[in-house]
Design a protein around this motif. Structure first.
Motif, PDB file in Angstrom:
ATOM      1  N   ALA A  28      69.508  56.960  -2.975  1.00 30.20           N
ATOM      2  CA  ALA A  28      70.815  57.270  -2.378  1.00 30.20           C
ATOM      3  C   ALA A  28      70.867  58.727  -1.922  1.00 30.20           C
ATOM      4  N   THR A  29      70.288  59.611  -2.716  1.00 32.73           N
ATOM      5  CA  THR A  29      70.233  61.027  -2.333  1.00 32.73           C
ATOM      6  C   THR A  29      69.496  61.185  -1.005  1.00 32.73           C
ATOM      7  N   GLY A  30      68.392  60.458  -0.849  1.00 33.77           N
ATOM      8  CA  GLY A  30      67.621  60.525   0.399  1.00 33.77           C
ATOM      9  C   GLY A  30      68.446  60.035   1.583  1.00 33.77           C
ATOM     10  N   ILE A  31      69.189  58.953   1.367  1.00 32.53           N
ATOM     11  CA  ILE A  31      70.036  58.422   2.459  1.00 32.53           C
ATOM     12  C   ILE A  31      71.094  59.464   2.825  1.00 32.53           C
ATOM     13  N   ALA A  32      71.712  60.069   1.798  1.00 35.78           N
ATOM     14  CA  ALA A  32      72.753  61.077   2.058  1.00 35.78           C
ATOM     15  C   ALA A  32      72.162  62.272   2.807  1.00 35.78           C
ATOM     16  N   ALA A  33      70.934  62.667   2.457  1.00 37.46           N
ATOM     17  CA  ALA A  33      70.292  63.805   3.135  1.00 37.46           C
ATOM     18  C   ALA A  33      70.009  63.466   4.602  1.00 37.46           C
ATOM     19  N   ALA A  46      74.800  51.221   0.487  1.00 40.91           N
ATOM     20  CA  ALA A  46      74.586  51.157  -0.961  1.00 40.91           C
ATOM     21  C   ALA A  46      73.100  51.030  -1.295  1.00 40.91           C
ATOM     22  N   ALA A  47      72.670  51.803  -2.292  1.00 45.12           N
ATOM     23  CA  ALA A  47      71.341  51.621  -2.890  1.00 45.12           C
ATOM     24  C   ALA A  47      71.555  50.971  -4.249  1.00 45.12           C
ATOM     25  N   ASN A  48      70.802  49.925  -4.540  1.00 43.24           N
ATOM     26  CA  ASN A  48      71.044  49.115  -5.750  1.00 43.24           C
ATOM     27  C   ASN A  48      69.788  49.064  -6.616  1.00 43.24           C
ATOM     28  N   ALA A  49      69.922  49.526  -7.849  1.00 40.68           N
ATOM     29  CA  ALA A  49      68.791  49.462  -8.790  1.00 40.68           C
ATOM     30  C   ALA A  49      68.468  48.003  -9.122  1.00 40.68           C
ATOM     31  N   THR A  50      67.245  47.750  -9.529  1.00 39.91           N
ATOM     32  CA  THR A  50      66.887  46.430 -10.038  1.00 39.91           C
ATOM     33  C   THR A  50      67.755  46.102 -11.253  1.00 39.91           C
ATOM     34  N   GLY A  51      68.129  44.855 -11.381  1.00 39.34           N
ATOM     35  CA  GLY A  51      68.972  44.435 -12.496  1.00 39.34           C
ATOM     36  C   GLY A  51      69.722  43.191 -12.084  1.00 39.34           C
ATOM     37  N   CYS A  52      70.599  42.704 -12.961  1.00 38.54           N
ATOM     38  CA  CYS A  52      71.319  41.460 -12.666  1.00 38.54           C
ATOM     39  C   CYS A  52      72.017  41.508 -11.315  1.00 38.54           C
ATOM     40  N   LEU A  53      72.724  42.601 -11.049  1.00 34.68           N
ATOM     41  CA  LEU A  53      73.516  42.679  -9.810  1.00 34.68           C
ATOM     42  C   LEU A  53      72.630  42.478  -8.586  1.00 34.68           C
TER      43      LEU A  53
END
Ligand SMILES: Cc1ncc(C[n+]2csc(CCOP(=O)(O)OP(=O)(O)O)c2C)c(N)n1
Ligand code: SF4
Length: 332
Positions: A106-111, A71-78
């Protein structure tokens, strides 16, 4: 005996539980082998819809991928409540991206996985509505347009909660936030602006788009599982009340989420390859007042006197959603 399909809202409850279902159809959370991907000990507020939604969504994704998930997680509460460095509540490979580029990371990880021939490992990107509909919008649209093999999860709490409840392009009309105060002739957020992100995702023609709420967690699990059956870009928009930002009781998170659906303000549906294929219908239609009243962000609509014309304008939005998605029609 006639066959009656079991509805998701009948399962996972205290009264019915999962007993009526075959073991393979029971909820992921009911399974002793669930992964607890977002573990206890994090610092979310009591009653946080985002924490609940993320736990169910990621455990369901882990289940669907045989625990092969990044998982790639954007900055934010989560990200902030789960991962105050050097601690973390995540039990999965997880990377913190910037606020605006979770889809690109996430695109980079998938690539990279594609180059390595690791088609067994799947990729998720996730973030709040600000990280999705505002600053991350370009990266996400690119991910959709290239049909990158990523499931993007947007946890929509309708404002920038992590930084103190500022308006986002998902904040509803009339809502009070730190940047749309309840003062002047038209208090709260403006009408006629904002982005309908699920509709925008559908317009990209990607394989799978769905909306879900934390009041129907079985439905959320099923949609994550369905999303994992596709390759390419997928998007799930999850309605997650925020007691702190919305000003409601922390024990009311599920009730508020249910009312958002039952009023028609948050339509719940699925779309495949650009077409809506499934709609979750309203079971007991509620007027928008029932949804607005328990939330202090809408208190100025009722005190000192009811602002009837503003409430009617919000009701018109709900009515339009009901017409557009056929939310009241009998299930076929
Ligand atoms: C480029 C950039 N601008 C601003 C910030 C500050 N910032 C961090 S999180 C956040 C808001 C997050 O809101 P949202 O994506 O809606 O998630 P929520 O906290 O509501 O879950 C902001 C403005 C940042 N980290 N990076
Ligand atoms: S501010 Fe809202 S989104 Fe953030 S942790 Fe608290 S309840 Fe959850």
């Amino acid at each position: 005996m006639s066959f009656q399909p079991i509805k998701f809202y009948q399962t996972g409850t205290h009264t019915v539980g999962n007993r009526l279902l075959a073991p393979e159809d029971r909820s992921v959370q009911a399974n002793m082998r669930r992964t607890n991907s977002l573990n206890s000990g994090h610092r979310a507020c009591q009653g946080c819809g985002e924490a609940l939604g993320a736990r169910y969504a990621i455990d369901a994704a882990m289940h669907a991928t045989n625990n092969r998930l990044i998982a790639a997680n954007a900055t934010g509460c989560l990200e902030v409540f789960s991962t105050p460095y050097p601690e973390t509540s995540w039990q999965i490979p997880w990377i913190h991206s910037l606020f605006g580029n979770a889809a690109a990371v996430a695109t980079g990880i998938a690539a990279a996985l594609k180059v390595k021939g690791r088609s067994d490992v799947r990729v998720i990107a996730q973030g709040g509505d600000g990280g999705t509909t505002d600053i991350g919008f370009g990266c996400l649209s690119g991910m959709f347009e290239r049909n990158d093999d990523v499931l993007y999860l947007c946890y929509d709490n309708e404002a920038y909660m992590n930084t103190g409840v500022q308006r986002s392009s998902a904040t509803p009309p009339a809502a009070r936030t730190a940047t749309t105060p309840a003062v002047g002739d038209a208090p709260g957020n403006v009408f006629g602006q904002g982005k309908d992100m699920p509709a925008i995702a559908i317009a990209h023609g990607i394989p799978y788009v769905a909306t879900a709420t934390v009041s129907e967690l079985r439905d959320l699990e099923a949609k994550v599982r369905r999303a994992m059956e596709f390759r390419g870009a997928r998007y799930i928009h999850i309605f997650v009340p925020c007691p702190l930002g919305w000003g409601h009781e922390s024990s009311d998170t599920i009730r508020i989420a249910r009312l958002a659906k039952e009023t028609g303000l948050f339509p719940v549906f699925e779309a495949e390859h650009g077409e809506v294929v499934n709609v979750s219908r309203i079971r007991r239609r509620a007027p928008v007042e029932e949804y607005l009243k328990p939330q202090r962000r809408f208190a100025h609509l009722f005190n000192p006197a009811p602002r009837i014309e503003v409430i009617a304008a919000i009701q018109a939005i709900a009515d339009r959603n009901i017409r557009k998605y056929g939310l009241l029609e009998a299930a076929s």
